[in-house]
Design a protein around this motif. Sequence first.
Motif, short mmCIF file in Angstrom:
data_model
loop_
_atom_site.label_atom_id
_atom_site.label_comp_id
_atom_site.label_asym_id
_atom_site.label_seq_id
_atom_site.Cartn_x
_atom_site.Cartn_y
_atom_site.Cartn_z
N LEU A 1 45.96 35.77 51.52
CA LEU A 1 46.74 36.39 50.45
C LEU A 1 46.38 35.73 49.13
CD1 LEU A 1 50.29 36.84 52.02
CD2 LEU A 1 48.47 38.53 51.72
N ALA A 2 46.24 34.40 49.17
CA ALA A 2 45.85 33.67 47.98
C ALA A 2 44.76 32.70 48.38
CB ALA A 2 47.04 32.91 47.41
N THR A 3 43.98 32.26 47.40
CA THR A 3 42.93 31.32 47.73
C THR A 3 42.77 30.30 46.60
OG1 THR A 3 40.65 31.14 48.51
CG2 THR A 3 41.07 32.73 46.77
N TYR A 4 41.74 29.49 46.66
CA TYR A 4 41.51 28.51 45.60
C TYR A 4 40.33 28.92 44.75
CZ TYR A 4 44.31 25.57 48.65
OH TYR A 4 45.29 25.08 49.43
N ASP A 5 40.42 28.56 43.45
CA ASP A 5 39.23 28.72 42.64
C ASP A 5 38.40 27.45 42.81
OD1 ASP A 5 40.38 26.77 41.15
OD2 ASP A 5 40.71 27.98 39.37
N TYR A 6 37.32 27.35 42.02
CA TYR A 6 36.43 26.21 42.20
C TYR A 6 37.09 24.87 41.94
CZ TYR A 6 32.44 29.22 42.96
OH TYR A 6 31.57 30.14 43.51
N ASP A 7 38.16 24.88 41.14
CA ASP A 7 38.83 23.61 40.85
C ASP A 7 40.01 23.34 41.77
OD1 ASP A 7 37.09 23.29 38.70
OD2 ASP A 7 38.34 24.63 37.47
N GLY A 8 40.22 24.20 42.74
CA GLY A 8 41.32 23.97 43.66
C GLY A 8 42.65 24.52 43.17
N GLU A 9 42.61 25.33 42.10
CA GLU A 9 43.84 25.98 41.65
C GLU A 9 44.06 27.23 42.50
OE1 GLU A 9 45.93 25.08 39.08
OE2 GLU A 9 44.74 23.22 38.95
N VAL A 10 45.32 27.48 42.81
CA VAL A 10 45.63 28.67 43.61
C VAL A 10 45.42 29.93 42.77
CG1 VAL A 10 47.47 29.92 44.77
CG2 VAL A 10 47.23 27.46 45.11
N ILE A 11 44.69 30.88 43.31
CA ILE A 11 44.52 32.17 42.63
C ILE A 11 44.79 33.29 43.63
CG2 ILE A 11 42.88 31.44 40.85
CD1 ILE A 11 40.63 32.47 42.75
N PRO A 12 45.15 34.47 43.13
CA PRO A 12 45.45 35.58 44.04
C PRO A 12 44.20 36.06 44.75
CG PRO A 12 46.21 36.03 41.80
CD PRO A 12 45.36 34.82 41.72
N GLU A 13 44.36 36.56 45.96
CA GLU A 13 43.23 37.19 46.64
C GLU A 13 43.68 38.55 47.17
OE1 GLU A 13 41.17 35.03 49.86
OE2 GLU A 13 39.31 35.64 48.86
N LEU A 14 44.18 38.61 48.40
CA LEU A 14 44.65 39.90 48.89
C LEU A 14 46.02 40.25 48.30
CD1 LEU A 14 43.51 39.84 52.62
CD2 LEU A 14 42.58 41.22 50.74
N ALA A 15 46.73 39.25 47.82
CA ALA A 15 47.95 39.53 47.05
C ALA A 15 47.56 39.55 45.58
CB ALA A 15 49.00 38.46 47.32
N LYS A 16 48.07 40.55 44.86
CA LYS A 16 47.77 40.61 43.43
C LYS A 16 48.57 39.55 42.69
CE LYS A 16 48.74 44.88 42.94
NZ LYS A 16 49.02 46.27 42.54
N SER A 17 49.82 39.41 43.12
CA SER A 17 50.71 38.44 42.46
C SER A 17 51.87 38.13 43.40
CB SER A 17 51.25 39.04 41.16
OG SER A 17 52.04 40.18 41.46
N TRP A 18 52.68 37.15 43.02
CA TRP A 18 53.86 36.81 43.81
C TRP A 18 54.87 36.14 42.91
CZ3 TRP A 18 49.01 34.74 44.78
CH2 TRP A 18 48.80 33.44 44.30
N GLU A 19 56.14 36.19 43.34
CA GLU A 19 57.12 35.43 42.56
C GLU A 19 58.16 34.81 43.49
OE1 GLU A 19 56.99 38.96 41.39
OE2 GLU A 19 58.64 39.67 42.64
N PHE A 20 58.65 33.65 43.06
CA PHE A 20 59.70 32.97 43.80
C PHE A 20 61.05 33.47 43.31
CE2 PHE A 20 56.39 29.87 44.71
CZ PHE A 20 56.73 29.46 45.99
N SER A 21 62.05 33.45 44.17
CA SER A 21 63.41 33.77 43.75
C SER A 21 63.95 32.60 42.95
CB SER A 21 64.28 34.03 44.97
OG SER A 21 64.43 32.82 45.69
N GLU A 22 65.08 32.83 42.36
CA GLU A 22 65.75 31.81 41.54
C GLU A 22 65.89 30.48 42.29
OE1 GLU A 22 67.61 31.58 37.63
OE2 GLU A 22 66.19 32.91 38.60
#
Lengths: 522, 281, 312
Positions: free
Chosen positions: A65-86
Amino acid sequence: MKNKFSVLVSVFLILSLFMVVGVCNAEDSSGTLRIANPTDIKKLDPVDIQDATSSRVADLVFDHLATYDYDGEVIPELAKSWEFSEEGDEITFHLREGVKFHDGTEFDAQAVKFNFERIMDPEVASPSREKFSKRIEEIEVVDDYTVRFKLTGPDAAFIDLYVVDNATMMMSPASVKKYGKDVDLHPVGTGPFKFEDYKQANYVELVRNEDYWKGAPKLGEVIFKPIPELQSRIAELETGGVDLMFRVPPEQLENLEKRKGIVVQKSPYASIRGLWFNVEKKLFQDKKLRKALAYGVDSDTINEAFLKGVAVPGKSVVPVESWAYNEDVPKYNFDKEKAAALLKEAGWVDENGDGVREKEGEKLSFTIMSPDGRYLRDKEISEAVTHAWGSLGVDANTEVLEWGAFIDKLFAAKYDMVFLGWMQSTFEPAKFLNPLVKTGGRANFFNYSNSELDKLLEEGITTFDEKKRKEIYDKAQMIFMEDAEFISLYNHLGIVAHTTELKDYKYTAPRSLDLVDAYMEK
Amino acid sequence: MSNLKILKKLATNNNAIFGLTVIFITLIVAIFAPYIAPHGPNEQHLLDRLNPPSMKHPLGTDGHGRDLLSRIIFGSRISLMIGLISIGIGLGLGVPLGLTAGYFGGIYEEIVMRGIDILMSFPGILLALVVVAILGPGLFNVMVAIGVWSIPIFTRMVRGSTLSIKEEEFIEAARSIGLGDFKIILKQVLPNCLAPILVLSSLRLATAILSAAALSFLGLGAQPPTPDWGAMLSAGREYLRVAWWFSTFPGLAIMFVVLGFNLLGDGLRDILDPKMRGNIR
Amino acid sequence: MLTYIVRRLFILVVVVLAVTIIAFSMVHLIPGNPAQIMAGINASPEDVKMMSKKLGLNKPLYIQYIDYMNGLLHGDFGTSIRTGRSVAHQLLTRYPATFELAVVSIFIALSVSIIGGVTAATHHNTFIDNLTMLGALFGVSMPSFWRGLMLMFLFSLLLGWLPVSGRGDPYTLEWLRHLILPSVALGVGSAAYLVRLVRSNMLEILNEEYIKTARSKGLRETFVIYRHALKNAFIPIVTMAGMQFGYLLGGTVVIETVFAWPGLGRLMINSIFARDFPSIQGAVLMLAVSFALVNLIVDLTYAFLDPRIRYS
């Protein structure tokens, strides 16, 4: 004459057309990449993957759903975006639309639910089952492309710890139904390459996925070859039998770097390697003794001698390249006098002159348990450390065990000290501290427990503010390293070597085998 | 053949002389290792690791910067010990089994010999490997494993000899004067089996040293820092391209000693039992 | 003759049965839990228990053995713990690799030893004879894996003539190139054993009356040696070669490790390290059966070649 000429022209045209087509074809299938691995694949079913080779192969077949970019930051992959609840205990993913699995079925919210629930299914008996069951309460399909996870509590590192995990690669639910328990040899994902063929102990063959949602990769084929002997892997690379290899050893690094036609790429790796005390042993419950031994290890010389160019000296329980690394942790730089003084202070004195210190009639004697080549230079370094301690009047021995016997003793805590490494795909500190040093942590084989530290680690996982998290982990490292439970030896670098024919391939540890743009120049 | 005659024959047999010389040299080296070795076998100099042969280190240094020559010199002790103890175990169990099986015969013989057949139908190195895996790595366990592996061959051979000796007249004579079975085995049968046992032991000693090296190579040998030749050879394999001496010299050392025992075995066979053929491994 | 074969086959079955029991109990004595190894150090004890259950390792040992034997009788060798694949399939893919290695090695061994042994015998007590015997002695005294490593160092790493390891695609030129070094490393060892036998047998026969007669009749020397003498020296050579072949089938373990040859030996080593019980049992069984069969065939050939021997 004119006729002849036109014939000639048309022949020429037709020929050039063929050539263009030919060239196109050549460019179209930009070659085969052959990768040398030290081991054969074990299982390609994501829920069962535990080894690096299988994980590398699976990574090309599946997406997350999400993966890492070259620097190890999380980026979206099969998920376009996500959000946490309050409250931070619910997370909603919005999925990419129109993505298809290799078998033609649609990737959707049902597939996500299916894959996560499969990990937690007792029937499947995945080694990750407990980890996931403890964290995920419920998965709800909101609509075709929206899926909501209800967690057992807030978790700031949820994406890192659970979504970019080997187990959560998205496989086609239809394929699981079709192949049943043979699914691990029929991996069907959404990734850039499709699984084609496997001959045990010989090769794994992947072919390009023409319909890859990011655009078809340039390489026509990727072949993984198991070559257990290191010498052979290097010789194969040099003689062109393979194009890419991982894990270059320090002794060969210089040679390979200098060699024409070979490129070496390095990247920081989220790994720690070192010696751990089993504090269940009465001997090691004395912090002074632990500190004395820590001062007796010359990790700089060890690094220089055994790991030149492939590792950096480790300082903490978190890799030094991590954003969470605290520079101010207590360091135990090699100091023989200090070590000797501390030993004496702890009551260990050589009274009978046999070269070994005693206390209350008991000799200062113990054994370091080391795996046999699991971690770079593990047994060699253990041997060097025991030798160094020997000159301090410590009767230390090394016991080298093959992996099966090693983990048997490790889990039963039947050892004094152990050479153990921990490796993660990113520098997220919770991936290191929580399993290893939290009371009852799943990789806390050392019976280590510190309630103050436990509290901080709880806090770290439920805190979403990054600055605050850093402070918490800074403090956690201070407490832990002050306890001298762990003698940090090195953080090794990720190193790959490949032929110059492999183009547009960038290596970093978090994204070690991104082959979407790569191609072979011939 | 009287002892004196055997010695005389030994003195004229080239194989035996060479073999004994090699073994004698090894023995001297092993006994006087601390005086011969230029450095301590476990003296580490991490920053001098993998140095090529030089005046200071005639055979170079190993992966911990230890002097390879000194380690090979001390390793002779280990090698001889492995050979002697494991063959001791093989002899200690194999010979009595063979003697009794051959002498008593019947069901007992059948059981023993089928057991030996079974033991022999395991690929040898594998049997040793499993035994070491069960007992855990370490020098002593390696010797036990190789000892177990040597039992069948001793049993078979001794049983064969016993069968033919049993038919001899002097056994009949011993029985008629009322000697007990075990006395006959010890006093009459065993002495007459000694020649082939001696030959076989020498040859098996060579095999035992080779097998121990193979076990070390597979990662189930002596624990560090034991200067075991097999373990050294195996450790050097990773550095074959950058430090050829590391694997080469321990290998040569193994070959030297094994050659010695093979030569002695051949020589003894020529003298004691010319009919024995080379089907021993 | 027939009753003899039947009797031998019966013993073979008994021995093999015993081998399975011993192999089964021995491998279970090795400390270490396959489920633990599979699950890795990341898994919790609870997960390991689940895994054990899935692999059927939670049942009592004798039940596991009965289940295993029951499967075996129905032609089912079980499922590998390590890879989750059918053991029968694994054995079928690995066995040819070991078999071809053993065949080529014994071929090398026989050709080298016959040429070497005959030459040594016909040049008895000359420099050539001594050199051959010395070579043989060195051959048997060398650890086979060391020989393999040195060959690899020389021909692959230094000279770059031959591939370092692996098997290549079976039955192509590449495969042949891969086969050379491991089979030479193995074959030379066996040749060293065989060459002495060939030599001593030839020496004995060359002194026989009929050879002298043949020579006196003015037959060509090579003809005398290869047609008359060698033919008669063949029986013990065949026996020894057969024994060596059986030995090679099991003895490739170390060489397969050196050259990463995907045969039965390496399967076995990896399976032992992974405590993959069904695979170990399958491989041991396979080796024990082929070993016993080779011995049987050797004995029969022996009888066939030498009419004086009758089995009853």
